[in-house]
Design an enzyme around this catalytic site. Structure first.
Site, PDB file in Angstrom:
ATOM      1  N   LYS A 484      22.582  41.258   0.868  1.00 36.11           N
ATOM      2  CA  LYS A 484      22.115  40.065   1.783  1.00 36.11           C
ATOM      3  C   LYS A 484      22.989  40.046   3.006  1.00 36.11           C
ATOM      4  O   LYS A 484      24.007  40.880   3.053  1.00 36.11           O
ATOM      5  CB  LYS A 484      22.599  38.743   0.573  1.00 36.11           C
ATOM      6  CG  LYS A 484      23.768  38.497   0.150  1.00 36.11           C
ATOM      7  CD  LYS A 484      24.131  37.620  -0.457  1.00 36.11           C
ATOM      8  CE  LYS A 484      25.538  37.422  -0.995  1.00 36.11           C
ATOM      9  NZ  LYS A 484      25.683  36.134  -1.953  1.00 36.11           N
ATOM     10  N   TYR A 709      40.271  31.400  30.785  1.00 30.33           N
ATOM     11  CA  TYR A 709      40.036  30.039  31.112  1.00 30.33           C
ATOM     12  C   TYR A 709      41.021  28.984  30.685  1.00 30.33           C
ATOM     13  O   TYR A 709      41.907  29.352  29.790  1.00 30.33           O
ATOM     14  CB  TYR A 709      38.790  29.558  30.105  1.00 30.33           C
ATOM     15  CG  TYR A 709      37.399  30.059  30.649  1.00 30.33           C
ATOM     16  CD1 TYR A 709      36.865  29.785  31.803  1.00 30.33           C
ATOM     17  CD2 TYR A 709      36.632  30.981  29.710  1.00 30.33           C
ATOM     18  CE1 TYR A 709      35.505  30.488  32.218  1.00 30.33           C
ATOM     19  CE2 TYR A 709      35.497  31.599  30.132  1.00 30.33           C
ATOM     20  CZ  TYR A 709      34.968  31.113  31.570  1.00 30.33           C
ATOM     21  OH  TYR A 709      33.796  31.665  31.705  1.00 30.33           O
TER      22      TYR A 709
END
Length: 815
Positions: A484, A709
């Site tokens: 999965k 940033y």
């Protein structure tokens, strides 16, 4: 070829049944690799992960008539078979190969050591292929099984053999030495690799050196006191030593600037690399060439022809929805067989194409050689052959007779110039060529150019981990592999293909679309879908996917759908709630479920539950209670159904910790991918995934300047800052910014500076020598485990692995 009388004599076996006369030419230990049934002898070897006796009937039905067994077999089902009984199938195989080896008197080079065995072997082949017809170990066939299969290739058409031998515990080299019996030995080095099975470095050296017990001379690097002392002891016993190093008494003296002196001659080597490991491997090769009488002044010309050794087959995404397997550095029958086997496993494409060059110096005449090549291509169901070279082009009728589409080009350049005519689309492509053909030019045209951040997936490691868990299972216990979430981030059908090939019983996915992708990729194993929704019902039926039924509501909806479609006996799995409190029928709902099941349109394939804390010894009492509850509920279901079903509750941690809970099947998840659950005992798992990226730019910054940033990264010293091509859009967590995370550059940690951006991250590489924009960067992998990175990010390895973006290219490797 050997007669059956020869086989019985050499293996020490006893005939259980002698039915037909056969001549044995080919040895077989893997039923999936059958090519020549009439002349094959199958050794049914019982290992921790597979019992070869289970495949005897299948091989008999395909025409094999000669078998070596170590267990009882049902003789009436094999009326025309020759069945030879031995006490140990592997030992019998080794005895047979050892007898075969003794038929030949030409030089045999045996290579062992901690590192570099395969590189030295392949480089010796490249350096000597113009002087000898060489038989050698395919790739890294250096194990107890691989060595006898390698030695069996020896023939009178060869005049030099090169074999490598690897061991992991005491006693193994005695058996390999008897098979190889090298006349020349090469000891590459003594290091920490594969030391788990030895008490000390001295014991490890003693065991490895046993390969040379009958060798006339051994080549090794002088300078390691342990090795030097041991070699002198052996020299006193009569073995010859060819030493190389900086000391004056070395047979081949080597200076710091790579001037080598041998006897009364010298030359300065000019290798195309400078790293210590490659130089050491090359100097082993040079020593061997000089020992064989090669002119010292020809060494540099030979070295210039060296090509990188592809240690692993690479599966990459190609152009036009294709998959590309690049094996473009060698061409011989053994490695072609291995590469074609890998190609055949890529069932995501119905169509398969091979690009193949002339095969040099096989020891066979050309007609025999290309006849065998054609048979291999037909056996592995190749659709199209693109042949390159003047020799292979003469055998067009041989290939067309096997039903192959055929295109021919005289040279690589000719193929590249007419590349647009080849019209590749939605196919698996194997590129396989002798190094002189320069197939890199073709591979670069076929490879899809994408994002430079890649997730390397080591299929050998995944298979190793699978076997680690398989050896813990009781006989008859089945294994369900959890694939999965894109196989925990590693891939979809690529991983499922490997698991299917190696005999996993079941696959499990989370959602229907994951199962659909596997079916479209050629996966035919049973697939359990854990979270099927009513909108998926028609897809489940069409693609034979097996849903988990975990509630009365879902039961009634799916039962109604199945009856409306006029179907019956549709496979489903029943999930029981025993303490996880996520999904599953609770004890309060069990009575109603028991009333519905006998008249349902379903066939219950399995009944299962989830353990909430199987990895935690402190919660074992709770887990024991879950198992007891599960057993009681499952017994109640068995009482109302007229047929048996599988029971399973163990997950990865429980397989390692509590073998008593295996029932009929276990579910293997994160451990398959190399992440150990807590208290995994004696399991030795290998990491499967390595996340790598590249440097976009390097900048020199001064104190007071900032990075990223909001000026979060403040430079406090003269610094070298690298911007790398990975960000949170690729799955690298923002929480690793501002010094919490680090990456590896040239094996050294480089902390993250500033905030993690969407597509870029900045790292501080100050003090790491020799870094430039060509230097690879390891985000996690060897030296920086994914568990360590996840802990720094405040999460778990599961989340980090499954969060790797689909825009990150996956590259799959296999030996």
């Amino acid at each position: 070829m050997y007669s059956l009388d020869d086989i019985a004599l050499f293996t020490g076996g006893k005939w259980l049944q002698r039915a037909t006369e056969c001549a044995v030419e080919h040895l077989l230990t893997d039923s999936r690799r059958l090519l020549f049934p009439a002349t094959s002898l199958f050794f049914a070897i019982h290992t921790a992960s597979r019992n070869g006796h289970l495949f005897i009937q299948r091989l008999y039905d395909k025409g094999v008539r000669c078998f070596v067994v170590s267990e009882e077999v049902d003789l009436p089902l094999l009326p025309e078979a020759n069945i030879l009984f031995v006490h140990d199938g592997l030992a019998a195989l080794q005895r047979l190969a050892a007898e075969h080896r003794r038929r030949f008197s030409y030089p045999v080079i045996g290579i062992t050591g901690s590192n570099g065995k395969t590189i030295v072997k392949e480089w010796l082949y490249q350096l000597l292929e113009g002087d000898y017809t060489i038989v050698r170990s395919p790739r890294s066939y250096n194990s107890q099984l691989g060595v006898p299969l390698s030695v069996w290739q020896m023939s009178n058409a060869d005049n030099l053999a090169i074999f490598e031998a690897g061991i992991s515990e005491p006693g193994e080299m005695d058996r390999l030495a008897a098979v190889i019996e090298p006349t020349i030995g090469i000891f590459t080095n003594l290091g920490a690799a594969h030391s788990e099975g030895f008490l000390s470095m001295e014991q490890k050296l003693e065991e490895k050196w046993k390969l040379f017990r009958h060798a006339g001379i051994v080549i090794f690097r002088q300078g390691n006191p342990i090795v030097d002392e041991w070699a002198q002891v052996k020299a006193a016993g009569g073995i010859g030593l060819f030493t190389w190093g900086r000391d004056e008494d070395c047979t081949m003296r080597v200076s710091d600037d790579l001037v080598i002196r041998y006897e009364d001659q010298s030359i300065r080597l000019q290798p195309p690399f400078t790293d210590d490991a490659s130089v050491e491997n090359l100097l082993h090769c040079c020593a061997c060439l000089l020992l064989l009488g090669i002119d010292i002044h020809s060494l540099n010309d030979r070295i210039r022809q060296l090509r990188p050794v592809a240690m692993r087959l690479e599966l990459k995404e190609g152009i036009s929805s294709c998959s590309l397997i690049n094996d473009s550095y060698s061409a011989d029958l053994s490695s072609l067989d291995i590469a074609l086997d890998f190609l055949q496993r890529q069932q995501q494409h119905l169509r398969k194409t091979v690009i193949l060059s002339d095969i040099p110096q096989s020891g066979l005449d050309s007609g025999q050689l290309y006849g065998q090549v054609a048979a291999l291509l037909q056996h592995y169901k190749v659709n199209r052959l693109i042949a390159i070279g003047p020799v292979i082009g003469a055998y067009e009728p041989v290939f067309k007779e096997k039903g192959l589409e055929y295109q021919h080009f005289l040279s690589t350049e000719n193929c590249v110039n007419r590349f647009d005519e080849l019209l590749f689309h939605d196919e698996a492509i194997l590129v396989k060529g002798a190094r002189s053909f320069g197939f890199e030019a073709i591979s670069s045209l076929l490879e899809k150019q994408e994002h430079q951040t890649v997730l390397e997936v080591d299929l050998n490691a995944l298979l190793h981990n699978l076997r680690q868990y398989q050896q813990l299972l009781k006989p008859g216990t089945r294994l369900m592999a959890m694939v999965k979430a894109f196989s925990y981030g590693t891939g979809s059908f690529e991983i499922a293909n490997l698991l299917q090939y190696h005999g996993v019983d079941y696959l499990a996915v989370a959602y229907t679309d994951e199962g659909l992708a596997l079916r479209r990729g050629g996966i035919h194993l049973p697939i359990l879908v854990m979270n099927a929704a009513p909108a998926d019902f028609s897809v489940l039926i069409e693609y034979n996917l097996e849903p988990v039924i975990y509630s009365l509501s879902l039961y009634r909806q799916f039962d109604r759908f199945v009856r409306q479609e006029g179907l019956a006996q549709v496979p489903v799995h029943i999930e029981l709630e025993t303490g996880m409190n996520r999904l599953g029928f609770s004890g309060d709902e069990l009575h109603e479920l028991l009333a519905l099941l006998p008249a349902s349109a379903f066939k219950v394939q399995s009944v299962f539950s989830h353990l909430a804390a199987s990895e935690d010894p402190a919660l074992d009492a709770f887990t024991d209670g879950q198992v007891a509850l599960f057993s009681r509920y499952a017994d109640a279901i068995a009482a109302v159904l007229p047929y048996p079903f599988l029971r399973h509750i163990e997950n990865t941690a429980a397989i390692a910790r509590r073998p008593g809970w295996q029932f009929d099947m276990v579910r293997l998840g994160i451990g398959l991918y190399g992440v150990a659950s807590a208290h995994a005992g004696e399991l030795f798992l290998k990491p499967v995934s390595t996340l790598k990226t590249t440097i976009a730019q390097v900048k020199r910054l001064q104190p007071g300047e900032t990075v990223g940033y909001n000026r979060k990264g403040v430079v406090t010293r003269p610094s070298l800052i690298a911007t790398v091509r990975i960000g949170y859009a690729d799955g690298y967590p923002r929480s690793l910014g501002n010094g919490r995370g680090q990456m590896l550059v040239k094996g050294r940690p480089a902390p993250v500076i500033g905030s993690v951006c969407m597509d870029m991250t900045m790292i501080d590489i100050t003090g790491i020598e020799g870094v430039d924009e060509s230097s690879p960067v390891v985000v996690f992998g060897e030296g920086l485990p994914v568990e360590q990175v996840a802990a720094a990010a405040g999460t778990i390895a599961y989340e980090l692995l499954t969060g790797i973006s689909q825009r990150v290219k996956r590259i799959y490797y296999q030996d």
